[in-house]
Motif scaffolding. Structure first.
Motif, mmCIF file in Angstrom:
data_model
loop_
_atom_site.group_PDB
_atom_site.id
_atom_site.type_symbol
_atom_site.label_atom_id
_atom_site.label_comp_id
_atom_site.label_asym_id
_atom_site.label_seq_id
_atom_site.Cartn_x
_atom_site.Cartn_y
_atom_site.Cartn_z
ATOM 1 N N LEU A 39 5.625 5.579 -6.328
ATOM 2 C CA LEU A 39 5.078 6.153 -5.090
ATOM 3 C C LEU A 39 4.707 5.082 -4.064
ATOM 4 O O LEU A 39 4.206 5.410 -2.993
ATOM 5 N N GLU A 40 4.932 3.815 -4.424
ATOM 6 C CA GLU A 40 4.645 2.674 -3.549
ATOM 7 C C GLU A 40 3.160 2.576 -3.207
ATOM 8 O O GLU A 40 2.775 2.286 -2.074
ATOM 9 N N LEU A 41 2.318 2.813 -4.220
ATOM 10 C CA LEU A 41 0.871 2.712 -4.050
ATOM 11 C C LEU A 41 0.382 1.371 -4.579
ATOM 12 O O LEU A 41 0.979 0.799 -5.482
ATOM 13 N N GLN A 42 -0.720 0.910 -4.063
ATOM 14 C CA GLN A 42 -1.283 -0.370 -4.478
ATOM 15 C C GLN A 42 -2.056 -0.268 -5.794
ATOM 16 O O GLN A 42 -2.122 -1.223 -6.545
ATOM 17 N N ALA A 43 -2.649 0.890 -6.047
ATOM 18 C CA ALA A 43 -3.478 1.076 -7.242
ATOM 19 C C ALA A 43 -2.876 2.167 -8.125
ATOM 20 O O ALA A 43 -2.182 3.062 -7.629
ATOM 21 N N PRO A 44 -3.146 2.106 -9.420
ATOM 22 C CA PRO A 44 -2.622 3.147 -10.321
ATOM 23 C C PRO A 44 -3.140 4.530 -9.933
ATOM 24 O O PRO A 44 -4.244 4.662 -9.409
ATOM 25 N N VAL A 45 -2.346 5.553 -10.203
ATOM 26 C CA VAL A 45 -2.794 6.919 -9.956
ATOM 27 C C VAL A 45 -3.759 7.315 -11.067
ATOM 28 O O VAL A 45 -3.814 6.677 -12.115
ATOM 29 N N ALA A 46 -4.497 8.373 -10.850
ATOM 30 C CA ALA A 46 -5.417 8.895 -11.867
ATOM 31 C C ALA A 46 -4.605 9.525 -13.002
ATOM 32 O O ALA A 46 -3.522 10.061 -12.769
ATOM 33 N N PRO A 47 -5.127 9.493 -14.230
ATOM 34 C CA PRO A 47 -4.411 10.118 -15.349
ATOM 35 C C PRO A 47 -4.037 11.577 -15.100
ATOM 36 O O PRO A 47 -2.963 12.014 -15.465
ATOM 37 N N LYS A 48 -4.928 12.335 -14.444
ATOM 38 C CA LYS A 48 -4.611 13.747 -14.197
ATOM 39 C C LYS A 48 -3.418 13.893 -13.258
ATOM 40 O O LYS A 48 -2.665 14.864 -13.360
ATOM 41 N N VAL A 49 -3.187 12.915 -12.376
ATOM 42 C CA VAL A 49 -2.017 12.945 -11.492
ATOM 43 C C VAL A 49 -0.746 12.689 -12.310
ATOM 44 O O VAL A 49 0.260 13.381 -12.146
ATOM 45 N N LEU A 50 -0.794 11.703 -13.196
ATOM 46 C CA LEU A 50 0.348 11.416 -14.065
ATOM 47 C C LEU A 50 0.689 12.637 -14.908
ATOM 48 O O LEU A 50 1.854 13.042 -14.997
ATOM 49 N N ILE A 51 -0.305 13.235 -15.517
ATOM 50 C CA ILE A 51 -0.087 14.404 -16.371
ATOM 51 C C ILE A 51 0.537 15.538 -15.568
ATOM 52 O O ILE A 51 1.518 16.146 -15.991
ATOM 53 N N ALA A 52 -0.002 15.806 -14.387
ATOM 54 C CA ALA A 52 0.535 16.889 -13.549
ATOM 55 C C ALA A 52 1.969 16.587 -13.118
ATOM 56 O O ALA A 52 2.816 17.484 -13.117
#
Length: 179
Positions: free
Chosen positions: A26-39
């Motif tokens: 997603l070209e983000l600087q920080a990791p996404v939240a676990p709930k975002v990955l799961i979704a």
């Protein structure tokens, strides 16, 4: 490979690793939240929307804050802290009997992939059980209450969920009945 296929093909060594991989896509600087990955792994539509909106910060921020299709935070195994501690003690004892051995990376990735695709996976949030907070659990199983990252690494552990596509086996591919 399309970017949607890249999301579906995220290879996991941990949920944290998957969060970093999705952030890179997603070209983000920080990791996404676990709930975002799961979704994103459970909903192709949500993953597609993330990709479409990744260069529109306002829309992407809204999607990241409200993962569509993610399990409700209040849903869980319904097990209290004492029951979870008893189960964790049993798991630790079983693990000790096999010399605290862990599975290899290939098996770990397969197990975590199965857990992330499972409808019983729960992202830990503000409603998390006290034990989950203490253990810094990012995702737990609604069937057994275990921290999926920790359980998936232990060679002595088994998935409690039946595989809907492989009769007589759990989601990790192990036979359900153990003699």
């Amino acid at each position: 490979m399309s970017e949607l296929q890249a999301i579906a093909g995220i290879r996991l060594r941990s949920i944290e690793d998957g969060c970093r991989q999705l952030a890179d896509i997603l070209e983000l600087q920080a990791p996404v939240a676990p709930k975002v990955l799961i979704a994103a792994l459970q909903s192709e539509e949500y993953a597609r929307n993330l990709l479409i909106c990744r260069r529109t910060p306002v829309f992407l921020a809204t999607l990241l804050a409200n993962p569509v299709g993610s399990p409700p935070q209040e849903a869980g195994s319904g097990k209290g802290t004492l029951e979870l501690m008893k189960e964790a003690s049993g798991a630790l004892a079983r693990w000790g009997t096999v010399g605290f051995s862990v599975v290899d990376d290939e098996v770990l990735e397969q197990r975590l992939g199965a857990c992330l695709a499972c409808p019983n996976l729960r992202s830990s949030g503000s409603a998390a059980n006290a034990l989950h907070k203490l253990m810094k659990t990012r995702a737990s199983c609604a069937l057994c209450g275990c921290d999926v990252e920790k359980k998936a690494r232990m060679s002595s552990e088994r998935c409690p969920g039946e595989d809907p596509q492989l009769t007589g086996h759990n989601r990790w591919g192990q036979p359900l009945s153990v003699a």
